[in-house]
Design an enzyme around this catalytic site. Structure first.
Site, PDB file in Angstrom:
ATOM      1  N   ARG A 164       0.876  -1.175   0.000  1.00 12.30           N
ATOM      2  CA  ARG A 164       0.000   0.000   0.000  1.00 12.30           C
ATOM      3  C   ARG A 164       0.908   1.219   0.000  1.00 12.30           C
ATOM      4  O   ARG A 164       1.689   1.420   0.930  1.00 12.30           O
ATOM      5  CB  ARG A 164      -0.892  -0.013   1.236  1.00 12.30           C
ATOM      6  CG  ARG A 164      -1.748   1.242   1.417  1.00 12.30           C
ATOM      7  CD  ARG A 164      -2.781   1.362   0.312  1.00 12.30           C
ATOM      8  NE  ARG A 164      -3.803   2.351   0.608  1.00 12.30           N
ATOM      9  CZ  ARG A 164      -3.666   3.670   0.448  1.00 12.30           C
ATOM     10  NH1 ARG A 164      -2.521   4.172   0.018  1.00 12.30           N
ATOM     11  NH2 ARG A 164      -4.675   4.484   0.731  1.00 12.30           N
TER      12      ARG A 164
ATOM     13  N   GLU B  28     -10.993   5.334  -5.824  1.00 12.10           N
ATOM     14  CA  GLU B  28     -11.469   3.973  -5.645  1.00 12.10           C
ATOM     15  C   GLU B  28     -12.000   3.411  -6.966  1.00 12.10           C
ATOM     16  O   GLU B  28     -12.380   4.163  -7.876  1.00 12.10           O
ATOM     17  CB  GLU B  28     -12.578   3.942  -4.593  1.00 12.10           C
ATOM     18  CG  GLU B  28     -12.107   4.252  -3.186  1.00 12.10           C
ATOM     19  CD  GLU B  28     -11.234   3.156  -2.607  1.00 12.10           C
ATOM     20  OE1 GLU B  28     -11.411   1.990  -2.986  1.00 12.10           O
ATOM     21  OE2 GLU B  28     -10.369   3.479  -1.778  1.00 12.10           O
TER      22      GLU B  28
ATOM     23  N   ARG C 187      -1.018  -5.479   4.740  1.00 11.15           N
ATOM     24  CA  ARG C 187      -0.266  -4.962   3.615  1.00 11.15           C
ATOM     25  C   ARG C 187       0.910  -4.143   4.122  1.00 11.15           C
ATOM     26  O   ARG C 187       0.802  -3.439   5.139  1.00 11.15           O
ATOM     27  CB  ARG C 187      -1.145  -4.081   2.723  1.00 11.15           C
ATOM     28  CG  ARG C 187      -2.332  -4.791   2.100  1.00 11.15           C
ATOM     29  CD  ARG C 187      -3.196  -3.823   1.300  1.00 11.15           C
ATOM     30  NE  ARG C 187      -3.760  -2.776   2.132  1.00 11.15           N
ATOM     31  CZ  ARG C 187      -4.639  -1.871   1.703  1.00 11.15           C
ATOM     32  NH1 ARG C 187      -5.035  -1.893   0.438  1.00 11.15           N
ATOM     33  NH2 ARG C 187      -5.112  -0.956   2.519  1.00 11.15           N
TER      34      ARG C 187
END
Length: 218
Positions: A96, A104, A138
């Site tokens: 990330r 998004e 992540r």
């Protein structure tokens, strides 16, 4: 403070990796970093004593304190701020990108944002500074890649913001360089900043919207 290299190291005592794949650097803001060494791949893509790499090692240490450095190949792009990296022969991590928030999926400019990230790093060897791990396990990273035949070391988070492909994520922001990059992109009308106001919805607001409201912005 000099570079520490061990057979098994962790960030915040949570994640452990082998010494061939990982370098841990702890550089505090007021501590000289002359003894630090940059991470580098076995093929020499990120060579020792490169001033561009050295400068980023120092800068990331000053921003985040403790950092894990890795070198690997990007094997997948999820969206404009998420990717998969292969480190060594077997280890794969989902990344990330730190301090940015990309549109998004389904939101205006999301496809272009994902495409730009792919153009920047997909299939390429990158250097990452792992600054944290999120709740989805992540690695939260700053990512660097060579461009222009190895002459320029690109900060991927900064490039995504400068091209208007992502917002500066102020909630988790520490790097003023990225804040200034967003200001420049806004003034230039780059990327998503060229959209009408009603289509330019920050991702942290988009995620809270009901689907019926989102559909009005597509």
């Amino acid at each position: 403070m000099s570079l520490a290299m061990h057979s098994s190291l962790s960030l915040s005592g949570v994640r452990h990796v082998g010494w061939l794949a990982m370098l841990t650097i702890a550089l505090m803001t007021l501590v000289p970093a002359s003894g630090a060494e940059p991470p580098r791949a076995q093929n020499g893509t990120y060579p020792a004593n490169d001033p561009k790499v050295d400068a980023e090692v120092v800068r990331m240490g000053r921003l985040y304190g403790e950092v894990q450095w890795e070198v690997g190949k990007i094997i997948g792009i999820v969206d404009g701020d998420t990717a998969d990296i292969k480190i060594g022969k077997r280890r794969i991590e989902r990344l990330r990108l730190n301090e940015i928030d990309a549109p998004e999926r389904g939101a205006p400019w999301s496809k272009r944002s994902t495409q730009l990230l792919s153009e920047l790093i997909f299939g390429r060897e990158v250097m990452i500074a792992i600054t944290d791990w999120d709740r989805d396990d992540r690695a939260v990273v700053r990512t660097f890649v060579w461009s222009n035949n190895g002459k320029v070391l690109v900060d991927v988070s900064q490039e995504m913001i400068q091209q208007g492909a992502a917002w500066y994520f102020k909630r988790f922001g520490k790097d003023r360089v990225l804040l200034l990059a967003e200001s420049g992109a806004r003034k230039a009308g780059s990327g998503l900043w060229s959209l009408p106001d009603n289509q330019r919805v920050p991702p942290w607001e988009w995620r809270k919207m009901p689907k019926t409201v989102r559909d009005q912005h597509r």
